[in-house]
Design an enzyme around this catalytic site. Structure first.
Site, mmCIF file in Angstrom:
data_model
loop_
_atom_site.group_PDB
_atom_site.id
_atom_site.type_symbol
_atom_site.label_atom_id
_atom_site.label_comp_id
_atom_site.label_asym_id
_atom_site.label_seq_id
_atom_site.Cartn_x
_atom_site.Cartn_y
_atom_site.Cartn_z
ATOM 1 N N SER A 1 -3.022 -7.464 2.993
ATOM 2 C CA SER A 1 -3.286 -7.302 4.427
ATOM 3 C C SER A 1 -3.776 -8.617 5.023
ATOM 4 O O SER A 1 -3.417 -8.968 6.150
ATOM 5 C CB SER A 1 -4.347 -6.233 4.660
ATOM 6 O OG SER A 1 -3.876 -4.982 4.253
ATOM 7 N N LYS B 1 -15.256 -10.290 11.147
ATOM 8 C CA LYS B 1 -14.729 -10.970 12.338
ATOM 9 C C LYS B 1 -13.224 -11.145 12.245
ATOM 10 O O LYS B 1 -12.538 -11.259 13.238
ATOM 11 C CB LYS B 1 -15.385 -12.359 12.441
ATOM 12 C CG LYS B 1 -16.729 -12.334 13.138
ATOM 13 C CD LYS B 1 -17.211 -13.738 13.416
ATOM 14 C CE LYS B 1 -17.797 -14.353 12.159
ATOM 15 N NZ LYS B 1 -18.283 -15.695 12.271
ATOM 16 N N ARG C 1 -2.051 -6.042 -8.421
ATOM 17 C CA ARG C 1 -0.862 -6.867 -8.158
ATOM 18 C C ARG C 1 -0.673 -7.948 -9.196
ATOM 19 O O ARG C 1 0.436 -8.309 -9.554
ATOM 20 C CB ARG C 1 -0.988 -7.529 -6.781
ATOM 21 C CG ARG C 1 -0.878 -6.573 -5.637
ATOM 22 C CD ARG C 1 -1.360 -7.199 -4.374
ATOM 23 N NE ARG C 1 -2.766 -7.577 -4.510
ATOM 24 C CZ ARG C 1 -3.549 -7.963 -3.524
ATOM 25 N NH1 ARG C 1 -3.049 -8.091 -2.316
ATOM 26 N NH2 ARG C 1 -4.811 -8.267 -3.728
ATOM 27 N N HIS D 1 0.841 -1.215 0.000
ATOM 28 C CA HIS D 1 0.000 0.000 0.000
ATOM 29 C C HIS D 1 0.870 1.258 0.000
ATOM 30 O O HIS D 1 0.581 2.224 -0.701
ATOM 31 C CB HIS D 1 -0.890 0.037 1.248
ATOM 32 C CG HIS D 1 -1.902 -1.058 1.350
ATOM 33 N ND1 HIS D 1 -2.072 -1.819 2.480
ATOM 34 C CD2 HIS D 1 -2.809 -1.513 0.447
ATOM 35 C CE1 HIS D 1 -3.051 -2.683 2.283
ATOM 36 N NE2 HIS D 1 -3.506 -2.532 1.059
#
Ligand code: PNS
Length: 167
Positions: free
Chosen positions: A135, A48, A97, A22
């Site tokens: 991430s 979650k 990507r 990022h």
């Protein structure tokens, strides 16, 4: 927009947490834009599986870009096009990507264009070293005890360690 208007772009995402990939996309954007708004989405962030809440993600973003006064980090909820329109910004940046990103990214870009035809999505390719990085993988590796310090800034790595130590 006239020839002397500053070019402002929005880089939206979940950023849970911000990775080196990022950062790379944000810094590349500053080569072609005068200012960058990194927009952390509330809507995509309440799973979650998340590690940091939106305020923590914003704080990390501000620490990572503390030296860069052309970068602003803020949260948004609702539609990206509404946020962009409210800020009068017509460029959205997304990193691409690999080919596997393409279908989802094209769909989003085209939906956003349907919703607001003035909004252009610009795709940037990250440094090849970061082409595998996400991430979600950083969270998984960290949760399973792996070292993520190569994949995120030192301040982020530290916060990840603290978060998992108390979690
Ligand atoms: O980092 P991510 O999770 O791939 O980012 C996705 C994000 C936040 C950019 C996307 O989900 C988004 O724009 N959400 C805001 C809601 C919205 O506008 N949805 C319609 C987009 S087509």
């Amino acid at each position: 927009m006239n020839a002397s208007s500053p070019v402002v772009a929005i880089y939206p995402g979940s950023f849970d947490p911000i990775t080196r990939g990022h950062e790379d996309i944000a810094r590349r954007t500053l080569r072609v834009a005068d200012r960058l708004i990194i927009a952390v989405a509330h809507t995509a962030t309440q799973s979650k599986n998340s590690l940091f809440d939106v305020d923590e993600r914003l704080e990390l973003m501000r620490l990572v870009f503390a030296e860069e006064d052309r970068v602003e980090a803020c949260a948004f909820s609702g539609l990206l096009v509404d946020f962009a329109r409210a800020r009068d910004v017509r460029f959205v940046i997304r990193g691409l990507r690999a080919v596997s990103d393409f279908e989802y990214e094209l769909q989003m870009a085209q939906m956003n264009r349907e919703l607001w035809p003035d909004l252009e999505t610009v795709f940037l390719a990250p440094e090849v070293d970061y082409s595998f990085l996400s991430s979600s993988l950083v969270r998984e590796v960290a949760r399973l005890g792996g070292d993520v310090s190569r994949f995120v800034s030192p301040v982020v790595a530290q916060r990840v360690r603290e978060k998992l130590a108390v979690g």
